[in-house]
Design an enzyme around this catalytic site. Structure first.
Site, PDB file in Angstrom:
ATOM      1  N   LYS A   1     -26.796 -12.682  17.357  1.00 42.61           N
ATOM      2  CA  LYS A   1     -26.511 -13.979  17.978  1.00 42.61           C
ATOM      3  C   LYS A   1     -27.679 -14.944  17.753  1.00 42.61           C
ATOM      4  CE  LYS A   1     -23.552 -12.438  21.777  1.00 42.61           C
ATOM      5  NZ  LYS A   1     -22.340 -13.209  21.427  1.00 42.61           N
TER       6      LYS A   1
ATOM      7  N   ARG B   1     -13.892  -5.693  22.034  1.00 38.52           N
ATOM      8  CA  ARG B   1     -12.547  -5.184  21.730  1.00 38.52           C
ATOM      9  C   ARG B   1     -12.602  -3.750  21.203  1.00 38.52           C
ATOM     10  NH1 ARG B   1     -11.633 -10.216  17.870  1.00 38.52           N
ATOM     11  NH2 ARG B   1     -12.853 -11.060  19.601  1.00 38.52           N
TER      12      ARG B   1
HETATM   13  N1  BES Z   1     -19.845 -11.273  24.649  1.00 37.04           N
HETATM   14  C1  BES Z   1     -19.360 -12.157  23.681  1.00 37.04           C
HETATM   15  C2  BES Z   1     -18.474 -13.262  24.264  1.00 37.04           C
HETATM   16  C3  BES Z   1     -19.131 -14.286  25.167  1.00 37.04           C
HETATM   17  C4  BES Z   1     -19.625 -15.464  24.647  1.00 37.04           C
HETATM   18  C5  BES Z   1     -19.175 -14.087  26.521  1.00 37.04           C
HETATM   19  C6  BES Z   1     -20.188 -16.401  25.477  1.00 37.04           C
HETATM   20  C7  BES Z   1     -19.745 -15.025  27.363  1.00 37.04           C
HETATM   21  C8  BES Z   1     -20.240 -16.195  26.833  1.00 37.04           C
HETATM   22  C9  BES Z   1     -18.523 -11.417  22.640  1.00 37.04           C
HETATM   23  O1  BES Z   1     -18.867 -10.099  22.416  1.00 37.04           O
HETATM   24  C10 BES Z   1     -18.671 -12.166  21.351  1.00 37.04           C
HETATM   25  O2  BES Z   1     -19.732 -12.260  20.864  1.00 37.04           O
HETATM   26  N2  BES Z   1     -17.560 -12.721  20.866  1.00 37.04           N
HETATM   27  C11 BES Z   1     -17.530 -13.465  19.664  1.00 37.04           C
HETATM   28  C12 BES Z   1     -16.241 -13.110  18.998  1.00 37.04           C
HETATM   29  C13 BES Z   1     -16.175 -13.463  17.555  1.00 37.04           C
HETATM   30  C14 BES Z   1     -17.204 -12.714  16.751  1.00 37.04           C
HETATM   31  C15 BES Z   1     -14.796 -13.143  17.051  1.00 37.04           C
HETATM   32  C16 BES Z   1     -17.582 -14.944  19.978  1.00 37.04           C
HETATM   33  O3  BES Z   1     -17.161 -15.370  21.041  1.00 37.04           O
HETATM   34  O4  BES Z   1     -18.059 -15.704  19.137  1.00 37.04           O
HETATM   35 ZN    ZN Z   2     -20.449  -9.833  21.016  1.00 36.36          ZN
END
Ligand code: BES
Ligand code: ZN
Ligand code: ZN
Length: 491
Positions: A269, A343
């Protein structure tokens, strides 16, 4: 803040404060007038004063000639009164009470309030507000000043019983909030496992077990194994089981995403995107809180909670983009983004839970996507459910608890988006189009099609950066009260 809030069955000789409710468009209620007269009309004077508008949750404090402290709590327009107003009012009241260092309070529940909202419901909402507003996470602060206990008395018996029920629900929610707020260097996978075990020990009617180590391999929990590979804290599947006394009216399976920290893995991230990722365990913490509530509410159905628990970290043993993993239902998944880890671990829980317990309904809660935050902000959680009956139940629970939901679509066009080139599925499609729906679509491949299922994406609702009455900034415990309402009267 207060760590213990209780209703008292007996009145206090001399409460440290008394609390009256006021409406914007009404004068003092008849039942409050005698009290006003006995206190030198200080209530009427405060009521007509410039600074008292009776806005929702506004608190006006007056000191009577007797020295008694009286709080006027605003409820806005009488005709618009609803549980949400009372919840926010509870939040406002508890903050004022704490600031004044009050340990005993007497509530006056006037007839207008009882006319506008049934006493058990009104009391519960106000009690929830009191309990939710009292939460603060000061575990890591040196000074924890102030009174710690609040005792509440009202001679309106039904309202008071409602307050008590509301305080219980708030306590279960605050349990989830406390765990959610615990930082990732403390709240490791093993820490959460121990918390779940301790909860089961305290509550007596919950059974704890866990799948970890070699057992994860024999049960082919490939999501947990892979997502958790890079961390020093081992992944595990935590299980809590509530069995009703007497004949069971069905089985409900709850699955909560419990990623103790989400760095994104090798698809790391960006700097600002990582902050707050200790909240990636909020789905699981809401399920834990709901199990605490279930154990007190004692519904007539069996409730199984599964918490797929792991840390999505980075090391030379991390799972990679391009890896292909195969689940025990023979569905293979090509990893296209290690940040779409939720997921993958939820799939373990859904598959194992459906096969082992043959539930009548499945609900999963997860901080799954940033996209749902963009779409709905923190005011609603996004949800997907193709079963009408379960949808009705959820919508009713949502109204009852004030935890709002907004439904999004799930059909074969979206399910097709998840079909990959080198494996059956990928965990994230090459396009970010509809990515919260992609998450739901992915999960659908791991739920028995005959079992009613709902996926709730709480990424926005789980946490608030700003004050959001009755919540202070931090985790909200979203889902605890929703699930408690859903399960309470399950038939
Ligand atoms: N934990 C995150 C989602 C999230 C983002 C929760 C912001 C709370 C606040 C999740 O695991 C993630 O990173 N999701 C990605 C999905 C994508 C790679 C398809 C996202 O949201 O960008
Ligand atoms: Zn994630
Ligand atoms: Zn995540």
């Amino acid at each position: 803040m207060y760590y213990s809030l209780r209703t008292s069955q007996t009145s206090f000789k001399k409460p440290e404060a008394s609390l009256c409710f006021i409406f914007k468009d009404r004068n003092l209620e008849r039942s409050d007038l005698a009290f006003d007269r006995a206190n030198g009309r200080c209530l009427s004077r405060a009521r007509t004063g410039f600074d008292c508008k009776a806005d929702t949750a506004e608190v006006t404090s007056v000191i009577a000639s007797s020295g008694e402290r009286i709080l006027l709590v605003g409820l806005n327009e009488a005709a618009e009164l609803n549980p949400d107003t009372l919840r926010r009012a509870g939040g406002g009241a508890v903050k004022a009470l704490h600031k004044m260092g009050i340990a005993t309070v007497r509530l006056f529940v006037n007839a207008e309030l009882q006319k506008r909202c049934a006493a058990p419901l009104a009391g519960r909402a106000f009690g929830e507000g009191l309990g939710l507003g009292a939460f603060s996470f000061s575990e890591f602060k040196a000074s924890k000043p102030g009174v710690r206990e609040l005792s509440i008395y009202s001679d309106a018996a039904e309202f008071s019983a409602g307050v008590s029920a509301g305080l219980d629900l708030a306590e279960s929610t605050n349990f989830a909030r406390y765990l959610a707020a615990t930082p990732p260097n403390v709240a490791t996978t093993t820490f959460i496992l121990n918390q779940a075990r301790a909860l089961a020990r305290r509550m007596k009617n919950l059974r704890f077990s866990a799948i970890q180590g070699a057992a994860l391999r024999t049960k082919k929990m490939v999501g947990l194994i892979n997502v958790g590979k890079a961390s020093e804290s081992p992944p595990c599947m935590i299980q809590l089981d509530y069995q009703p006394k007497g004949k069971s009216k069905g089985t409900v399976l709850l699955v909560g995403k419990t990623i103790c920290y989400d760095t994104g893995g090798l698809s790391i991230k960006p700097r600002e995107g990582m902050r707050g990722m200790k909240y990636d365990k909020c789905g699981g913490m809401a399920v834990l809180g709901a199990m605490r509530a279930v154990s007190l509410l004692k519904p007539k159905c069996r409730v199984i909670a599964l918490l797929p628990t792991a840390e999505n970290s980075i090391s030379n043993s991390a799972y990679r983009v391009d890896d292909i993993i195969t689940y025990p239902n023979n569905v293979s998944v090509e990893i296209t983004n290690t940040d779409a880890e939720g997921r993958l671990v939820l799939a373990d829980g859904l598959l194992y839970g459906c096969k082992t317990f043959k539930p009548d309904a499945v609900i999963d809660l997860a901080t799954l996507t940033g996209g749902v935050v963009v779409a709905l902000g923190g005011f609603c959680a996004g949800y997907w459910c193709e079963d009408e009956k379960l949808r009705e139940r959820l919508e009713r629970a949502s109204i009852d608890s004030g935890e709002r939901l907004w439904r999004l679509p799930l059909n074969d066009d979206y399910r097709d988006m998840m079909k990959a080139k080198h494996a059956d599925l990928w965990n994230s499609a090459p396009t970010r189009d509809a990515h919260p729906i992609q998450g739901a679509a992915f999960l659908s491949y791991f739920v028995d099609a005959k079992i009613p299922w709902a996926h709730v994406d709480i990424a926005g609702a789980a946490e608030t950066e700003k004050e959001k009455a009755p919540f202070t900034p931090g985790p909200t415990g979203f889902g605890v009260r929703l699930l408690a309402s859903l399960l309470k009267n399950w038939e």
